[in-house]
Design an enzyme around this catalytic site. Sequence first.
Site, PDB file in Angstrom:
ATOM      1  N   ASP A   7       0.870  -1.172   0.000  1.00  0.00           N
ATOM      2  CA  ASP A   7       0.000   0.000   0.000  1.00  0.00           C
ATOM      3  C   ASP A   7       0.910   1.225   0.000  1.00  0.00           C
ATOM      4  O   ASP A   7       2.133   1.115  -0.209  1.00  0.00           O
ATOM      5  CB  ASP A   7      -0.997  -0.049   1.172  1.00  0.00           C
ATOM      6  CG  ASP A   7      -0.347   0.181   2.532  1.00  0.00           C
ATOM      7  OD1 ASP A   7       0.891   0.312   2.598  1.00  0.00           O
ATOM      8  OD2 ASP A   7      -1.082   0.235   3.541  1.00  0.00           O
ATOM      9  N   CYS A  64       3.149  -3.142   3.997  1.00  0.00           N
ATOM     10  CA  CYS A  64       2.283  -2.014   4.357  1.00  0.00           C
ATOM     11  C   CYS A  64       3.011  -1.254   5.453  1.00  0.00           C
ATOM     12  O   CYS A  64       4.213  -1.472   5.662  1.00  0.00           O
ATOM     13  CB  CYS A  64       0.883  -2.475   4.758  1.00  0.00           C
ATOM     14  SG  CYS A  64       0.804  -3.574   6.182  1.00  0.00           S
ATOM     15  N   THR A  66       2.876  -1.229   8.823  1.00  0.00           N
ATOM     16  CA  THR A  66       3.398  -2.091   9.890  1.00  0.00           C
ATOM     17  C   THR A  66       3.670  -3.517   9.437  1.00  0.00           C
ATOM     18  O   THR A  66       4.349  -4.265  10.134  1.00  0.00           O
ATOM     19  CB  THR A  66       2.361  -2.186  11.024  1.00  0.00           C
ATOM     20  OG1 THR A  66       1.144  -2.725  10.463  1.00  0.00           O
ATOM     21  CG2 THR A  66       2.098  -0.826  11.650  1.00  0.00           C
ATOM     22  N   HIS A  97      12.325 -22.529   9.244  1.00  0.00           N
ATOM     23  CA  HIS A  97      11.345 -23.315  10.002  1.00  0.00           C
ATOM     24  C   HIS A  97       9.950 -23.303   9.380  1.00  0.00           C
ATOM     25  O   HIS A  97       9.243 -24.294   9.453  1.00  0.00           O
ATOM     26  CB  HIS A  97      11.242 -22.797  11.440  1.00  0.00           C
ATOM     27  CG  HIS A  97      12.407 -23.198  12.292  1.00  0.00           C
ATOM     28  ND1 HIS A  97      12.418 -23.060  13.660  1.00  0.00           N
ATOM     29  CD2 HIS A  97      13.611 -23.743  11.961  1.00  0.00           C
ATOM     30  CE1 HIS A  97      13.577 -23.499  14.151  1.00  0.00           C
ATOM     31  NE2 HIS A  97      14.330 -23.903  13.136  1.00  0.00           N
ATOM     32  N   HIS A 132       9.962 -29.801  10.736  1.00  0.00           N
ATOM     33  CA  HIS A 132       9.263 -28.564  10.332  1.00  0.00           C
ATOM     34  C   HIS A 132       8.274 -28.846   9.193  1.00  0.00           C
ATOM     35  O   HIS A 132       7.218 -28.216   9.120  1.00  0.00           O
ATOM     36  CB  HIS A 132      10.278 -27.495   9.938  1.00  0.00           C
ATOM     37  CG  HIS A 132      11.227 -27.183  11.054  1.00  0.00           C
ATOM     38  ND1 HIS A 132      10.803 -26.573  12.217  1.00  0.00           N
ATOM     39  CD2 HIS A 132      12.544 -27.451  11.219  1.00  0.00           C
ATOM     40  CE1 HIS A 132      11.832 -26.456  13.042  1.00  0.00           C
ATOM     41  NE2 HIS A 132      12.897 -26.991  12.461  1.00  0.00           N
TER      42      HIS A 132
HETATM   43  C1  RB5 Z   1      -2.146   2.609   6.427  1.00  0.00           C
HETATM   44  O1  RB5 Z   1      -2.271   3.826   7.076  1.00  0.00           O
HETATM   45  C2  RB5 Z   1      -1.783   1.510   7.424  1.00  0.00           C
HETATM   46  O2  RB5 Z   1      -2.876   1.231   8.234  1.00  0.00           O
HETATM   47  C3  RB5 Z   1      -1.306   0.274   6.698  1.00  0.00           C
HETATM   48  O3  RB5 Z   1      -0.206   0.593   5.921  1.00  0.00           O
HETATM   49  C4  RB5 Z   1      -0.883  -0.895   7.549  1.00  0.00           C
HETATM   50  O4  RB5 Z   1       0.051  -0.509   8.509  1.00  0.00           O
HETATM   51  C5  RB5 Z   1      -1.971  -1.732   8.105  1.00  0.00           C
HETATM   52  O5  RB5 Z   1      -1.733  -2.738   8.779  1.00  0.00           O
END
Ligand code: RB5
Length: 149
Positions: A7, A64, A66, A97, A132
């Site tokens: 994203d 993304c 996080t 693993h 595994h």
């Molecule tokens: C976008 O703002 C953010 O929510 C997305 O990139 C991600 O971190 C979601 O898990």
Amino acid sequence: MIAVASDHGGLELKQTICDMLQARGLPCEDYGTDGTDSVDYPDFGAKVAAAVAAEKIASGILICGTGIGMSIIANKYPGVRAALVHNEFTAQMAKEHNNANVLILGGRILSPEDGLKLVEIWLDTEFAGGRHQSRLDKIVAAEQRLQKQ
Ligand code: RB5
């Protein structure tokens, strides 16, 4: 061939990773996003996860902000073993693993240099097999049971 998508929170790292993959002679299929506009991570995560689940593509990388949202959507797809990694140890274990076929990174957590390093470790590590593999077989069995419900 490796499918890559992000994203807006992972756009910069995705571009860096695609360049590195091409430089290593690994064709990078970029499933977007292509710009900095805010987009919904499930739309892009689903494209890569569906391609891996359908065995059209052997492995993928999703990014993304996080890495959490991409992990949630990717692991909905049977046959996808998506691993969110944060450091060199988890990148190594994800392959050794878990034989992760989708690597997930947080674009707002990792520097481009650290992100590239984790991708290289994941690419260069071999799956250990043995006990595994038995554990992965249990995941496949669970997926099959759930599909019958
Ligand atoms: C976008 O703002 C953010 O929510 C997305 O990139 C991600 O971190 C979601 O898990």
